[in-house]
Enzyme design. Structure first.
Site, short mmCIF file in Angstrom:
data_model
loop_
_atom_site.label_atom_id
_atom_site.label_comp_id
_atom_site.label_asym_id
_atom_site.label_seq_id
_atom_site.Cartn_x
_atom_site.Cartn_y
_atom_site.Cartn_z
N ASP A 119 -8.57 -19.62 58.11
CA ASP A 119 -9.07 -18.82 57.00
C ASP A 119 -8.06 -18.88 55.84
O ASP A 119 -6.88 -18.61 56.03
CB ASP A 119 -9.22 -17.37 57.50
N LYS A 165 -14.10 -2.34 47.86
CA LYS A 165 -14.73 -3.42 47.12
C LYS A 165 -15.38 -2.96 45.82
O LYS A 165 -15.43 -3.70 44.85
CB LYS A 165 -15.79 -4.09 47.99
N ARG A 222 -2.63 0.77 76.93
CA ARG A 222 -3.94 0.33 77.43
C ARG A 222 -5.01 1.39 77.18
O ARG A 222 -6.18 1.08 77.06
CB ARG A 222 -3.87 0.03 78.93
ZN LIG Z 1 -11.70 -14.64 52.27
#
Ligand SMILES: [Zn+2]
Length: 340
Positions: free
Chosen positions: A83, A192, A290
């Site tokens: 990525d 965003k 855990r």
């Molecule tokens: Zn990206």
């Protein structure tokens, strides 16, 4: 051994009304949760590793964790993807490390420079049977290793950052990329939008017209579900005004406009964080990792399963068809892969 490139996946997703989810892996719990969810839903998947993940977990560990996943579900179509690779050298390293797909993100360079380094990355990757995603246009938001701008500033001026359809065609023809990440109004991260999310669907349509056959990718496509933000904030977190792309808009991009790959990272982080906070807040005496990482892993599995459904990526149940397509292509494996 269906560790494959994204080609058989995108061949079917392109006009099949579904998209492949690309989920980021940084540790064992994330890898296990993602793969378990996709196995339960019989869904092909892309595991993505960023430069930051390589640094955090070390590639040797990630590689063996992924190998274990592939061994556990040998019938599941999985691609391993870099990525936001920022240099040709990193692309070459990942090709040597066994990735089946890489991204060269030269979008922050001037156009001609982007063309030049992308073409170079494509040449190196293709020589090893590895496919390449690249990016044109600019996304908002700031995330590890990714050059971006404040999402709210981006939102105000979004028109001028969107991918140019004619340039996309020129870029595709000159570089030979296998898929293209497009800027259509999404941003990286959990913040965003200040206002409502609005994706430039007509821009996707125009790029599909100038670049017929080229699979398109959406980054910054987490939905930042309100119920998870509320959980984080309820249990001591502080994430005011977080906002993502509604799942209905992701679904529209996928089913109506043909987007083939959707990157989801923030939502997995949110699910994990919300659950760990809940355990810490409700069981303050708990100190066995855990007992908080286990529930966190379950929460991530739930989040991934939610994304695979017909109302989001519509990818559940597509594993078998992708395997058939992979076999039809001659079961290609990247040149480096010796498999078992
Ligand atoms: Zn990206």
């Amino acid at each position: 051994m269906p560790l494959m490139t994204t080609k058989p996946m995108f061949d079917l997703a392109y006009d099949g009304g579904f998209a492949i989810g690309a989920f980021n892996v940084n540790n064992m719990e994330l890898a296990q949760a993602i793969v378990e969810a996709c196995a339960a839903e019989k869904s092909p998947l892309i595991l993505q590793i960023s430069k930051g993940a390589r640094k955090y977990a070390k590639m040797g560990y990630l590689k063996h964790i992924i190998d274990a996943a592939v061994e556990e579900y040998p019938w599941l179509p999985i691609a391993i993807h870099l990525d936001h690779g920022d240099t040709v050298d990193l692309v070459k390293t990942c090709v040597a490390d066994g990735f089946t797909s890489v991204m060269l993100d030269g979008s922050h360079h001037p156009y001609e420079e982007n063309v030049k380094i992308t073409a170079e990355a494509v040449k190196a990757a293709h020589a090893a049977g590895v496919v390449v995603e690249a990016e044109l246009g600019m996304l908002g938001g700031i995330e590890e290793d990714v050059v971006g701008m404040d999402a709210h500033e981006y939102e105000k001026n979004v028109e001028k950052f969107l991918t140019d359809p004619q340039q996309a065609r020129d870029y595709w023809k000159r570089t030979g990329i296998d898929s293209l990440a497009v800027a259509i109004g999404t941003s990286h991260g959990a913040y965003k939008f200040k206002h409502e999310s609005k994706l430039a669907f007509n821009r996707i349509e125009q790029i599909m017209e100038t670049c017929p056959g080229l699979p398109l990718v959406m980054h910054g496509s987490s939905s930042v579900p309100e119920e998870f933000i509320n959980l984080v904030n309820k249990y001591g977190g502080k994430m005011p005004n977080a906002k993502g792309v509604p799942e209905a808009q992701i679904n529209e991009a996928v089913t109506k406009y043909g987007v083939c790959k959707v990157n989801i990272d923030t939502d997995l982080r949110l699910a994990m964080t919300a659950k760990i906070r809940e355990v810490f807040a409700t069981k303050p005496a708990e100190f066995d990792p855990r007992n908080y990482l286990g529930p966190a892993r379950e929460a991530i599995t739930g989040m991934v399963r939610r994304k695979l459904q017909a109302n989001v990526l519509n990818c559940a149940g597509k594993a078998e068809a992708v395997i058939a397509q992979w076999k039809k292509l001659g079961s290609p494996l990247p040149a480096f892969y010796t498999g078992k």
